[in-house]
Write an enzyme that holds these catalytic residues in place. Structure first.
Site, PDB file in Angstrom:
ATOM      1  NE  ARG A   1      -3.900   0.624   1.886  1.00 36.33           N
ATOM      2  CZ  ARG A   1      -5.115   0.695   2.438  1.00 36.33           C
ATOM      3  NH1 ARG A   1      -5.321   1.452   3.509  1.00 36.33           N
ATOM      4  NH2 ARG A   1      -6.124   0.021   1.927  1.00 36.33           N
TER       5      ARG A   1
ATOM      6  CG  HIS B   1      -8.577   0.342  -2.792  1.00 34.82           C
ATOM      7  ND1 HIS B   1      -7.901  -0.808  -2.439  1.00 34.82           N
ATOM      8  CD2 HIS B   1      -9.189   0.776  -1.647  1.00 34.82           C
ATOM      9  CE1 HIS B   1      -8.082  -1.056  -1.157  1.00 34.82           C
ATOM     10  NE2 HIS B   1      -8.860  -0.114  -0.660  1.00 34.82           N
TER      11      HIS B   1
ATOM     12  CD  GLN C   1     -13.366  -1.638  -0.689  1.00 32.02           C
ATOM     13  OE1 GLN C   1     -12.540  -1.582   0.205  1.00 32.02           O
ATOM     14  NE2 GLN C   1     -14.595  -2.100  -0.495  1.00 32.02           N
TER      15      GLN C   1
ATOM     16  CG  ASP D   1     -13.333   6.718  -1.068  1.00 29.39           C
ATOM     17  OD1 ASP D   1     -13.399   6.499   0.148  1.00 29.39           O
ATOM     18  OD2 ASP D   1     -12.279   6.621  -1.726  1.00 29.39           O
TER      19      ASP D   1
ATOM     20  CB  CYS E   1     -13.954   1.463   0.123  1.00 27.73           C
ATOM     21  SG  CYS E   1     -13.365   3.161   0.232  1.00 27.73           S
TER      22      CYS E   1
ATOM     23  NE  ARG F   1     -11.144  -4.871   0.994  1.00 27.24           N
ATOM     24  CZ  ARG F   1     -10.394  -3.830   1.370  1.00 27.24           C
ATOM     25  NH1 ARG F   1     -10.953  -2.817   1.975  1.00 27.24           N
ATOM     26  NH2 ARG F   1      -9.100  -3.793   1.114  1.00 27.24           N
TER      27      ARG F   1
END
Ligand code: CP
Length: 299
Positions: free
Chosen positions: A104, A131, A134, A218, A258, A286
């Site tokens: 990340r 991402h 996700q 988001d 998310c 996830r």
């Protein structure tokens, strides 16, 4: 054989993505039935987190454990990366020690340069650009709740950042229509937007959400954008997703985020508890989508 990386959704074919999502639901059923499935016994994953995480870290760590493998959490400032060891050198080192690496990072170029030097598969655990992990959980959640997302209408409301970019790629790979609404200054990458014949931008959230089968948002300020918080807060005022906005979507609409969410900003205080919200299932998925991804990449 060349190493398969997962830096964005377009690294895998639509068929591979469908297979991972179906497998994620199967792995979830196995787990819920208490059946142990440990195909990754003896395998190790290194996870480099330059930015903070709750869900991604825990889901990968728990997922590796459940599959019989082991995950190692690394912070750049606690490794030699923090003392100037180069990213390509770190990639060569980890390639000789572990079976797969997840990163990340703030700058997507760093993950690309790591992957170019790595001889083991690399997963993007989120960058400023994409991402993809996700999106696996989101697509799994939609499939479990509503069936195929093909030809459905998805609305993304908010910041044209990494989640929005990932939805643009998903519209191509999963074959759905995507309508994006952001403030003009925070539109997604134009080249990326033009690359999908299924995605288009509109100026108002009302237009984006009208008739949508899935609505996604988001946070207004992602990690690394904290110094723009005041400006962004002002620019995004008309872009909050709330129950009233969802009322103009399809009657069976689902809402996803998310997380982490900033209640009272990009969503109203009570939206996560709205019956149309599936954020907690999305978060739980996830775990299973990451397990399916790891199994696919390490098989
Ligand atoms: N959605 C997500 O990636 O959560 P974390 O930042 O907690 O990993």
């Amino acid at each position: 054989m060349s190493v398969k990386n997962f830096l964005s959704l377009t690294d895998f074919s639509p068929e591979d993505l469908e297979q991972i999502i179906e497998r994620a639901s199967e792995l979830k059923r196995l787990h819920d039935s208490g059946i142990r499935h440990r195909p990754l016994e003896g395998k190790t994953m290194a996870m480099i987190f330059e930015l903070k995480s709750t869900r991604t870290r825990v889901a990968f760590e728990a997922g590796m454990y459940q599959l019989g493998g082991h995950a190692i959490f690394l912070r750049p400032d606690e490794t030699q990366l923090g003392r100037g060891e180069s990213i390509p050198d770190m990639a060569r080192v980890l390639s000789s020690l572990v079976d797969i690496v997840m990163l990340r990072v703030h700058d997507h170029a760093d993950i690309s340069s790591f992957a170019a030097a790595s001889s083991v598969p690399v997963i993007n655990g989120m960058s400023n650009r994409f991402h993809p992990c996700q999106l696996l959980a989101d697509m799994q959640t939609f499939a479990e709740k509503r069936g195929s997302i093909r030809d459905q209408l998805v609305a993304f409301v908010g910041d044209g950042h990494n989640m929005c970019n990932s939805y643009i790629l998903a519209s191509k790979q999963f074959d759905f229509d995507l309508v994006i609404s952001t403030p003009t200054k925070f539109r997604p990458d134009e080249q990326l937007l033009d690359s999908s014949s299924r995605a288009r931008w509109v100026s108002t959230p009302q237009e984006a959400v009208s008739g949508a089968n899935l609505v996604v948002t988001d946070v207004w300020s992602s990690m690394g954008q904290e110094n723009e918080r005041v400006e962004r807060h002002e620019a995004f005022q008309e872009f909050q997703v709330n129950a009233g906005l969802l009322d103009s979507a399809d009657a069976n609409v689902l809402f996803m985020h998310c997380l982490p969410a900033h209640r009272g900003e990009e969503i109203s205080d009570d939206l996560l508890e709205d019956p149309r919200s599936v954020v907690w299932e999305e978060t739980g998925n996830r775990l299973h989508s990451k397990k399916a991804l790891l199994e696919f990449m390490l098989r």
